[in-house]
Design a protein around this motif. Structure first.
Motif, PDB file in Angstrom:
ATOM      1  N   MET A 242       0.844  -1.267   0.213  1.00 24.07           N
ATOM      2  CA  MET A 242      -0.088  -0.125   0.111  1.00 24.07           C
ATOM      3  C   MET A 242       0.905   1.341   0.082  1.00 24.07           C
ATOM      4  N   LEU A 243       2.013   1.162   0.814  1.00 26.45           N
ATOM      5  CA  LEU A 243       2.745   2.487   0.984  1.00 26.45           C
ATOM      6  C   LEU A 243       3.612   2.567  -0.202  1.00 26.45           C
ATOM      7  N   GLU A 244       4.057   1.480  -0.911  1.00 25.11           N
ATOM      8  CA  GLU A 244       4.869   1.354  -2.245  1.00 25.11           C
ATOM      9  C   GLU A 244       3.996   2.073  -3.210  1.00 25.11           C
ATOM     10  N   ASP A 245       2.851   1.454  -3.497  1.00 22.40           N
ATOM     11  CA  ASP A 245       1.930   2.041  -4.374  1.00 22.40           C
ATOM     12  C   ASP A 245       1.441   3.492  -4.382  1.00 22.40           C
ATOM     13  N   ALA A 246       1.800   3.931  -3.036  1.00 19.92           N
ATOM     14  CA  ALA A 246       1.405   5.513  -3.132  1.00 19.92           C
ATOM     15  C   ALA A 246       2.794   6.122  -3.165  1.00 19.92           C
ATOM     16  N   GLY A 247       3.809   5.513  -3.620  1.00 22.78           N
ATOM     17  CA  GLY A 247       5.132   6.189  -3.997  1.00 22.78           C
ATOM     18  C   GLY A 247       5.856   6.694  -2.678  1.00 22.78           C
ATOM     19  N   ILE A 248       5.811   6.073  -1.649  1.00 25.75           N
ATOM     20  CA  ILE A 248       6.312   6.238  -0.385  1.00 25.75           C
ATOM     21  C   ILE A 248       7.659   5.647  -0.267  1.00 25.75           C
ATOM     22  N   THR A 249       8.856   6.028  -0.036  1.00 29.44           N
ATOM     23  CA  THR A 249      10.130   5.513   0.275  1.00 29.44           C
ATOM     24  C   THR A 249       9.802   4.872   1.875  1.00 29.44           C
ATOM     25  N   ILE A 250      10.322   3.671   1.892  1.00 32.26           N
ATOM     26  CA  ILE A 250      10.332   2.802   3.088  1.00 32.26           C
ATOM     27  C   ILE A 250      11.542   2.606   3.777  1.00 32.26           C
ATOM     28  N   MET A 251      11.816   3.131   4.866  1.00 34.32           N
ATOM     29  CA  MET A 251      12.802   2.865   5.837  1.00 34.32           C
ATOM     30  C   MET A 251      12.637   1.912   6.808  1.00 34.32           C
ATOM     31  N   ILE A 252      13.272   0.647   6.921  1.00 37.70           N
ATOM     32  CA  ILE A 252      12.807  -0.166   8.124  1.00 37.70           C
ATOM     33  C   ILE A 252      14.007  -0.197   9.141  1.00 37.70           C
ATOM     34  N   ALA A 253      13.266  -0.033  10.403  1.00 35.12           N
ATOM     35  CA  ALA A 253      14.148  -0.100  11.560  1.00 35.12           C
ATOM     36  C   ALA A 253      14.047  -1.533  12.310  1.00 35.12           C
ATOM     37  N   THR A 254      15.239  -1.988  12.621  1.00 31.32           N
ATOM     38  CA  THR A 254      15.073  -3.377  13.209  1.00 31.32           C
ATOM     39  C   THR A 254      14.957  -3.105  14.426  1.00 31.32           C
ATOM     40  N   VAL A 255      13.891  -4.098  15.204  1.00 32.60           N
ATOM     41  CA  VAL A 255      13.788  -4.071  16.291  1.00 32.60           C
ATOM     42  C   VAL A 255      14.125  -5.381  17.220  1.00 32.60           C
ATOM     43  N   GLY A 256      14.413  -5.638  18.342  1.00 32.87           N
ATOM     44  CA  GLY A 256      14.852  -6.719  18.953  1.00 32.87           C
ATOM     45  C   GLY A 256      13.559  -7.574  19.171  1.00 32.87           C
ATOM     46  N   GLY A 257      13.685  -8.940  19.510  1.00 33.81           N
ATOM     47  CA  GLY A 257      12.703  -9.913  19.693  1.00 33.81           C
ATOM     48  C   GLY A 257      11.480  -9.485  20.387  1.00 33.81           C
ATOM     49  N   GLN A 258      10.327  -9.755  19.928  1.00 37.45           N
ATOM     50  CA  GLN A 258       9.081  -9.373  20.430  1.00 37.45           C
ATOM     51  C   GLN A 258       8.728 -10.000  21.663  1.00 37.45           C
TER      52      GLN A 258
END
Length: 258
Positions: A242-258
């Motif tokens: 959904m975000l990519e289709d809107a043309g948004i650049t996605i940056m992912i922050a890695t989080v420790g174990g849930q």
């Protein structure tokens, strides 16, 4: 209390609020975190609710149309690890000498902590962030003028319009995200965000992955206005599309174990 009783109580909680953390459920049900996580897995598996980072969320269909605002001092304690990781990632977008706007909210507050001693000009309407930076920061701090609204914790002048400040980036959070755009239930936030969005070259959204399952009633900005989103590694494939289709650049922050 057996499994069915716990599942019923969790479902009832999600009828009152869009999200419950593992800690919320522990306090309510009096069981171990491991038991809560098994309950969350089961409710996600059978489609009653959705497993998200740090807890469980109501399905979009049951959450839509409901006011889902939480007080700032309550919201700041939810998904803290994700918010800190997102803020650290977002801080990498800021260069020394930049002029930036950091909006109110708990994730943006974490970003402000990252930038407190950086060589930047930082404009904010967040009273909690301004108080911290005034005491602990060395960055150039510019405050919004107006009245203090203790909930949601912002300074705003309803008659002034957009401030006389221009930034390379406007960092903001959101209460919820849908295909229509960024969502809020507090009308004051809707107005403030709309005004500040005209004051920057790029809008950067800081939002943990839970926000895609929360559906407040007011559309603040369409997704087409967002240049970049910084989120956590709990982002679903459907959410990413959904975000990519809107043309948004996605940056992912890695989080420790849930």
């Amino acid at each position: 209390m057996n499994d069915s009783d716990r599942h019923r109580l969790i479902t009832e909680m999600l009828q009152e609020r869009p999200f419950a953390s593992v800690r919320d459920l522990q306090e309510r049900l009096g069981v171990s975190p491991a038991t809560i996580r098994r309950d969350i897995d089961k409710l996600d598996e059978i489609g009653v609710a959705r497993k998200v980072y740090g807890g469980i969320s109501a399905n979009e269909t049951s959450a839509s149309g409901r006011l889902s605002a939480r007080p700032y001092d309550e919201n700041r304690d939810i998904a803290v690890d994700a918010k800190r990781a997102i803020a650290e990632k977002a801080a990498s977008l800021v260069r020394d000498g930049d002029s930036i706007i950091v909006h109110a909210g708990s994730t943006c507050y974490q970003l402000g902590l990252q930038l407190a001693r950086r060589n930047v000009r930082l404009y904010t309407n967040s009273m909690p962030l301004a108080a911290y930076l005034g005491e602990h920061g060395t960055c150039s701090l510019i405050l919004a003028g107006g009245v203090l609204y203790r909930e949601p914790g912002i300074i705003h002048d309803a008659s002034a319009g957009a401030p006389d400040f221009f930034a390379s980036r406007f960092f903001l959070g959101t209460q919820g995200i849908s295909g229509e755009g960024l969502l809020e239930s507090h009308p004051l936030l809707t107005k403030a965000i709309g005004e500040l969005s005209s004051c920057a070259d790029e809008i950067v959204l800081l939002a943990d992955s839970r926000k895609l399952s929360i559906q407040p009633r007011n559309v603040v900005l369409p997704l087409s206005r967002i240049g970049t989103i910084v989120t956590d590694d709990g982002l679903s494939d459907a959410g990413a599309k959904m975000l990519e289709d809107a043309g948004i650049t996605i940056m992912i922050a890695t989080v420790g174990g849930q």
